[in-house]
Design an enzyme around this catalytic site. Structure first.
Site, PDB file in Angstrom:
ATOM      1  N   ASP A  45      -7.791 -10.685   7.700  1.00 41.64           N
ATOM      2  CA  ASP A  45      -8.448  -9.379   7.819  1.00 41.64           C
ATOM      3  C   ASP A  45      -7.938  -8.428   6.742  1.00 41.64           C
ATOM      4  O   ASP A  45      -8.726  -7.778   6.044  1.00 41.64           O
ATOM      5  CB  ASP A  45      -8.206  -8.781   9.206  1.00 41.64           C
ATOM      6  N   TYR A  46      -6.615  -8.327   6.601  1.00 44.65           N
ATOM      7  CA  TYR A  46      -6.045  -7.456   5.576  1.00 44.65           C
ATOM      8  C   TYR A  46      -6.629  -7.797   4.207  1.00 44.65           C
ATOM      9  O   TYR A  46      -6.987  -6.910   3.431  1.00 44.65           O
ATOM     10  CB  TYR A  46      -4.523  -7.639   5.498  1.00 44.65           C
ATOM     11  N   ASP A  97     -14.774  -4.346  12.552  1.00 42.11           N
ATOM     12  CA  ASP A  97     -15.196  -3.005  12.163  1.00 42.11           C
ATOM     13  C   ASP A  97     -16.531  -3.073  11.425  1.00 42.11           C
ATOM     14  O   ASP A  97     -17.330  -3.968  11.691  1.00 42.11           O
ATOM     15  CB  ASP A  97     -14.105  -2.343  11.301  1.00 42.11           C
ATOM     16  N   PHE A 102     -10.048  -7.597  13.068  1.00 45.58           N
ATOM     17  CA  PHE A 102     -10.337  -6.304  13.684  1.00 45.58           C
ATOM     18  C   PHE A 102     -11.786  -5.952  13.363  1.00 45.58           C
ATOM     19  O   PHE A 102     -12.094  -5.514  12.251  1.00 45.58           O
ATOM     20  CB  PHE A 102      -9.362  -5.254  13.151  1.00 45.58           C
ATOM     21  N   HIS A 123       0.854  -1.191   0.000  1.00 43.29           N
ATOM     22  CA  HIS A 123       0.000   0.000   0.000  1.00 43.29           C
ATOM     23  C   HIS A 123       0.892   1.244   0.000  1.00 43.29           C
ATOM     24  O   HIS A 123       1.719   1.423   0.892  1.00 43.29           O
ATOM     25  CB  HIS A 123      -0.923  -0.001   1.217  1.00 43.29           C
ATOM     26  N   ASP A 131      -9.333  -5.377   1.987  1.00 39.44           N
ATOM     27  CA  ASP A 131      -9.018  -4.940   0.623  1.00 39.44           C
ATOM     28  C   ASP A 131     -10.082  -5.448  -0.356  1.00 39.44           C
ATOM     29  O   ASP A 131     -10.494  -4.733  -1.272  1.00 39.44           O
ATOM     30  CB  ASP A 131      -7.633  -5.449   0.194  1.00 39.44           C
TER      31      ASP A 131
END
Length: 340
Positions: A313-314, A238, A236, A52, A318
């Site tokens: 999660d990453y 969210d 995480f 990123h 994305d």
């Protein structure tokens, strides 16, 4: 401070008592099969984080302090309406959502503002915060007053207890993700992302866990960032991850909950339905990780060092950004708070 709460255990308890959110085994199988080959690609490794463009590329104390600052402010970016959102232009490109925060931080640093220095942000005024995080549209970054308070509070704690550098916290953790998590939650009040559910206290620690994960990533999982227990960190929780899990069929909402979401209902942090969405998302991703590990085990491969909830999660986050149009039929749950 009370005894440290475990997000994984909290999630299991929430799933066992959830009324409006359920986990779908078929969807878990589908996502696991979809990700089977993906986990071998660079984007599903700790190196993927640095792909990123706005993330720091160096392995340094400055980079660690950049991560700390950004994750202290990593909350509530969703716009009230899609055609009126905060955008930050940086190096000729306009960024929205979480990336607008990163762009604003990098813009300030380029302007000579020592924004990642605790001695600076511990004493920032509200006007300085407004200037640094100014939008290039007429839609401001949400919760600016709360961001100001969090900056002053975290900066003060970092100066008084840790010599002004988050790297001190990292070194004190002695290469343990769980120990670093406890240091963060135990010392920085704004990271205490907790709720009461069915009479029991539960924890999600979204920003605290992403801070551990991003520290691991910026340090490339080496040196002070070589966390042997990184797989103990959950996803995480969210507003994007639950949306993508429902879209991919791994979670399902009750008709009553889906109706509220489609009406644009604004939940409060700690509402039962909101807690169920977040807790079930964590547990759902634990099941996906376990299923992926099982699939590889059947092929004779031990992937325990390469598959964990952080990387999942990453990847899913994305994926959610890249498939926004496809997911429009699944509304995300709306909450304005400092926890996510």
């Amino acid at each position: 401070m009370e005894a440290f709460l475990n997000p994984k255990e909290s999630a299991k308890f929430i799933v066992e008592n959830s009324k409006d959110v359920c986990i779908e085994e078929d969807g878990i199988e589908k996502i696991s099969e979809m990700l089977f080959d993906k986990v071998l690609e660079k984007e599903f490794t700790v190196a993927g984080w640095k792909s990123h463009e706005l993330n720091p590329q160096a392995v340094s104390e400055d980079a660690v302090n950049w991560v700390f600052l950004v994750d202290a402010l990593n909350f509530s970016f969703w716009p009230e309406c899609d055609d009126h959102k905060c955008l930050v232009k940086y190096k000729g490109k306009a960024y929205s959502g979480y990336w607008s925060l990163c762009a604003a931080v990098n813009r300030a640093l380029d302007e000579g503002i020592p924004l990642t220095s605790a001695s600076y942000y511990a004493t920032m005024t509200l006007e300085q915060v407004r200037h640094v995080f100014r939008s290039d549209t007429d839609a401001p970054m949400p919760l600016i007053e709360e961001r100001h308070r969090v900056l002053n509070e975290t900066g003060t704690v970092l100066l008084e207890k840790f010599g002004g550098s988050f790297l001190t916290c990292v070194k004190k953790s002695e290469k343990s993700a769980q120990k670093l998590l406890q240091i963060i939650v135990g010392n920085f009040p704004s990271f205490r992302d907790e709720a009461t559910f069915q009479g029991r206290k539960v924890a999600f620690y979204k920003r605290a866990q992403i801070l551990v994960a991003d520290t691991w990533s910026v340090l490339e999982g080496e040196g002070d960032g070589c966390f042997s227990d990184i797989s103990s960190v959950t996803i995480f929780a969210d507003y994007r991850i639950p949306q993508v899990l429902v879209h991919l069929g791994a979670m399902e909402y009750s008709d009553a909950l889906m109706k509220k979401l489609k009406e644009g209902h604004l939940f409060q942090s700690g509402d039962q339905k909101e807690v169920e969405i977040r807790g079930c998302s964590i547990w759902c991703c634990e099941l996906i990780c376990n299923r992926l590990l099982d699939l590889y085990k059947k092929k004779g491969k031990d992937m325990s060092g390469k598959i964990n909830a952080v990387l999942l999660d990453y990847y899913l986050w994305d994926y959610a950004r890249d498939h926004r149009e496809d997911m429009k039929g699944i509304p995300f749950h709306r909450v304005r708070c400092i926890y996510y």
